[in-house]
Each structure stands twice: as structure tokens, then as C-alpha cells.
Design an enzyme around this catalytic site. Structure first.
Site, mmCIF file in Angstrom:
data_model
loop_
_atom_site.group_PDB
_atom_site.id
_atom_site.type_symbol
_atom_site.label_atom_id
_atom_site.label_comp_id
_atom_site.label_asym_id
_atom_site.label_seq_id
_atom_site.Cartn_x
_atom_site.Cartn_y
_atom_site.Cartn_z
ATOM 1 N N ASN A 34 0.857 -1.188 0.000
ATOM 2 C CA ASN A 34 0.000 0.000 0.000
ATOM 3 C C ASN A 34 0.893 1.238 0.000
ATOM 4 O O ASN A 34 1.418 1.633 1.033
ATOM 5 C CB ASN A 34 -0.895 -0.026 1.258
ATOM 6 C CG ASN A 34 -1.775 1.208 1.355
ATOM 7 O OD1 ASN A 34 -1.870 1.987 0.416
ATOM 8 N ND2 ASN A 34 -2.423 1.382 2.496
ATOM 9 N N TRP A 35 1.064 1.817 -1.186
ATOM 10 C CA TRP A 35 1.959 2.976 -1.306
ATOM 11 C C TRP A 35 1.321 4.258 -0.760
ATOM 12 O O TRP A 35 1.981 5.282 -0.671
ATOM 13 C CB TRP A 35 2.332 3.194 -2.769
ATOM 14 C CG TRP A 35 3.319 2.207 -3.325
ATOM 15 C CD1 TRP A 35 3.828 1.095 -2.707
ATOM 16 C CD2 TRP A 35 3.938 2.243 -4.630
ATOM 17 N NE1 TRP A 35 4.709 0.444 -3.535
ATOM 18 C CE2 TRP A 35 4.788 1.122 -4.721
ATOM 19 C CE3 TRP A 35 3.837 3.101 -5.715
ATOM 20 C CZ2 TRP A 35 5.550 0.853 -5.866
ATOM 21 C CZ3 TRP A 35 4.586 2.841 -6.859
ATOM 22 C CH2 TRP A 35 5.439 1.725 -6.927
ATOM 23 N N LYS A 36 0.045 4.225 -0.480
ATOM 24 C CA LYS A 36 -0.681 5.406 0.003
ATOM 25 C C LYS A 36 -0.464 6.594 -0.960
ATOM 26 O O LYS A 36 -0.537 6.414 -2.158
ATOM 27 C CB LYS A 36 -0.270 5.734 1.433
ATOM 28 C CG LYS A 36 -0.381 4.527 2.367
ATOM 29 C CD LYS A 36 -0.211 4.862 3.798
ATOM 30 C CE LYS A 36 -0.260 3.585 4.628
ATOM 31 N NZ LYS A 36 -0.310 3.814 6.058
ATOM 32 N N HIS B 172 -9.845 1.050 4.469
ATOM 33 C CA HIS B 172 -8.623 1.337 5.233
ATOM 34 C C HIS B 172 -8.949 2.343 6.343
ATOM 35 O O HIS B 172 -9.760 3.253 6.154
ATOM 36 C CB HIS B 172 -7.547 1.900 4.285
ATOM 37 C CG HIS B 172 -6.190 1.911 4.918
ATOM 38 N ND1 HIS B 172 -5.808 2.855 5.840
ATOM 39 C CD2 HIS B 172 -5.133 1.071 4.783
ATOM 40 C CE1 HIS B 172 -4.569 2.594 6.236
ATOM 41 N NE2 HIS B 172 -4.135 1.512 5.599
ATOM 42 N N GLU C 157 -5.637 -4.866 10.594
ATOM 43 C CA GLU C 157 -4.667 -3.794 10.817
ATOM 44 C C GLU C 157 -5.004 -3.037 12.099
ATOM 45 O O GLU C 157 -5.839 -2.117 12.081
ATOM 46 C CB GLU C 157 -4.700 -2.794 9.654
ATOM 47 C CG GLU C 157 -4.337 -3.379 8.320
ATOM 48 C CD GLU C 157 -3.776 -2.312 7.392
ATOM 49 O OE1 GLU C 157 -2.636 -2.476 6.970
ATOM 50 O OE2 GLU C 157 -4.455 -1.317 7.118
ATOM 51 N N SER D 66 3.143 -1.943 10.501
ATOM 52 C CA SER D 66 4.575 -1.967 10.801
ATOM 53 C C SER D 66 5.261 -3.282 10.439
ATOM 54 O O SER D 66 6.220 -3.696 11.102
ATOM 55 C CB SER D 66 4.828 -1.617 12.271
ATOM 56 O OG SER D 66 4.467 -0.272 12.518
ATOM 57 N N GLY E 70 2.687 -1.021 4.354
ATOM 58 C CA GLY E 70 2.674 0.392 3.987
ATOM 59 C C GLY E 70 4.096 0.921 3.852
ATOM 60 O O GLY E 70 4.742 0.781 2.807
ATOM 61 N N GLY E 71 4.594 1.508 4.928
ATOM 62 C CA GLY E 71 5.907 2.173 4.914
ATOM 63 C C GLY E 71 7.015 1.360 4.261
ATOM 64 O O GLY E 71 7.747 1.869 3.401
HETATM 65 C C1 PEP Z 1 -1.191 0.328 6.122
HETATM 66 O O1 PEP Z 1 -1.437 1.503 6.442
HETATM 67 O O2 PEP Z 1 -1.957 -0.319 5.403
HETATM 68 C C2 PEP Z 1 0.055 -0.271 6.613
HETATM 69 C C3 PEP Z 1 0.171 -1.569 6.610
HETATM 70 O O3 PEP Z 1 0.979 0.614 7.022
HETATM 71 P P1 PEP Z 1 2.406 0.346 7.668
HETATM 72 O O4 PEP Z 1 2.970 -0.920 7.088
HETATM 73 O O5 PEP Z 1 3.217 1.553 7.291
HETATM 74 O O6 PEP Z 1 2.201 0.232 9.131
#
Ligand code: PEP
Length: 235
Positions: free
Chosen positions: A8-10, A85, A155, A197, A218-219
Site C-alpha cells: 500500500n503505497w498510500k 482502510h 490492521e 509496521s 505500507g511504509g
Molecule cells: C497500512 O497503512 O496499510 C500499513 C500496513 O501501514 P504500515 O505498514 O506503514 O504500518
């Protein structure tokens, strides 16, 4: 066993050139099934074997300025789409809209990745978490939806990273397993992902959980070295 890893590149990267560069650095034939979800506007320009979208509109067509139709996603070869989300729920996305999005995606052969999650702080009580997730699942999966075709991503909101290279704490393995088992047995869902995370450091441990079928990342999905390690994690 192959897992499903969804990136998920947001709202990143900010330019098409950077998005293409990032996609070009991601392993095209990894050990697991990898799906890239870039910002919608870049979808037609990114070349990667499996693409996903971050959102879709719940009506097929009509006078809806600024929305993205499922037909448009389909025409770009999109195979997966994130819905519900937590970052969209706080902007006002309702359970009814989420349900409508899942319905229209399934009608068009795109796999919905339904995000559910609880709380901005770590919940002490697993039952409290289960209660909230129960409400989200009941609402999103109502109306005769074929649950076997929906992927659910658990999540915990408090576990979402602050961005690339800024992971937070993740839940215990026991907690993740308990929630994943609940989602599968109570709702007849076949595939449950964990998100929050996930990094190349913790991916192996999380993916080794019996009821976890993959990750929503995500990140760390914006860091090609990290993401390539995640999608090639040996379990
Ligand atoms: C997300 O927001 O879908 C996600 C998994 O973020 P992160 O991996 O950055 O916690």
C-alpha cells in the site's frame, strides 16, 4: 506455501517518474505473490505483474466528480483493491459504502482487500478488539457477499507505522493468531493478512503464523530493499 503480500503505497511517491522508478526496483518474480497498489493516478503507467488499487467508488457510473469507477480499474488490469482502510474511515467512509465497494468489486472480478482494525492505542482486552472487528465485518460482509472471495487485512490502527523506516510495535503472535482464527471461523474468510509496521525484520515471524496468509505493507513497501526481502521471505 505462497503468501499474499500487498504493498500500500498510500500517497507516495509524489511524481510519476519516482513511482516508475520504485516499481522498477521491485522483484517481478518473487517467492510470494506480490501486489503493488500505487496511487490511482499512476496505475496506468506502472508496469508490474500484479497491480492493486487503494480505493474504488461504489457506484458503477454517473455524475460523481472525482471518483474512480471499477470499470476504469478493470480496464487497467487491476486485480486487487483495498477497501475500508482506517485512513479512509477517519475521512468519513461508512460501513455502507465499504459494503457497496466490496459488492461492485466482486461483480467485476477484482479481489477486495477489506481492512478492519481497532484502536489508536493497544487494547488490553482481546474481547474488546473482537467486538469492534465483529461490527466492521458484519457491516462490510452483509447482503449475500461471497466471503470466500474477500481477503481481510487485520490492521490494528495503533500498529500502523509513521512512514518508511519508522515502524511501531506490532501485536504479539498470539494476538494476531487469535484474531485471524476468529475472522476465518466466524466469517468463513479464507485469506487473512496482517498489516501494521510489517518490515523485513518481523516478516518471517508474522508470516510463520498458521492462520496468517500474507501481509499488507505500507511504509516498508516504499523501501525497495526491504520490500524485496519481505516478498522473498523464507518461511
Ligand atoms: C497500512 O497503512 O496499510 C500499513 C500496513 O501501514 P504500515 O505498514 O506503514 O504500518
Amino acid at each position: 506455501m505462497k503468501k499474499l503480500i500487498v504493498a500500500n503505497w498510500k500517497l507516495n511517491p509524489l511524481t510519476l517518474a519516482e513511482a516508475k522508478e520504485l516499481a522498477g526496483k521491485i522483484d517481478q518474480a518473487p517467492l510470494h505473490t506480490a501486489v503493488l497498489c500505487p496511487p490511482t493516478i499512476f496505475l496506468g503507467e506502472i508496469s508490474y505483474p500484479i497491480l492493486g488499487a487503494q480505493d474504488v467508488f461504489w457506484k458503477a457510473k454517473g455524475p460523481y466528480t472525482g471518483q474512480t469507477s471499477v470499470a476504469a480499474l478493470k480496464s487497467l488490469g487491476v486485480k486487487y483493491c483495498i477497501v475500508g482502510h482506517s485512513e479512509r474511515r477517519v475521512l468519513g467512509e461508512t460501513d455502507e459504502e465499504i459494503q457497496g465497494k466490496i459488492e461492485i468489486l466482486l461483480e467485476n472480478g477484482i479481489v477486495p482487500v477489506l481492512c478492519i482494525g481497532y484502536g489508536t492505542t493497544v487494547a488490553e482486552d482481546d474481547m474488546e478488539v473482537i467486538d469492534v472487528l465483529h461490527g466492521q465485518l458484519e457491516a462490510a460482509l452483509s447482503g449475500g457477499i461471497n466471503r470466500k472471495k474477500v481477503v481481510v487485512a487485520y490492521e490494528p490502527v495503533w500498529a500502523l507505522s509513521a512512514g518508511p523506516g519508522q515502524p511501531k510495535k506490532t501485536p504479539t503472535d498470539e494476538h494476531i493468531e487469535k484474531v485471524a482464527l476468529f475472522i476465518k471461523t466466524k466469517y468463513g474468510i479464507d485469506k487473512v493478512l496482517y498489516g501494521g509496521s510489517a518490515t523485513s525484520v518481523n516478516a518471517q515471524e508474522i508470516l510463520a503464523q498458521h492462520h496468517i496468509d500474507g501481509l499488507l505493507v505500507g511504509g516498508a513497501s516504499l523501501l525497495p530493499d526491504d520490500f524485496n526481502k519481505i516478498i522473498n521471505t523464507k518461511i
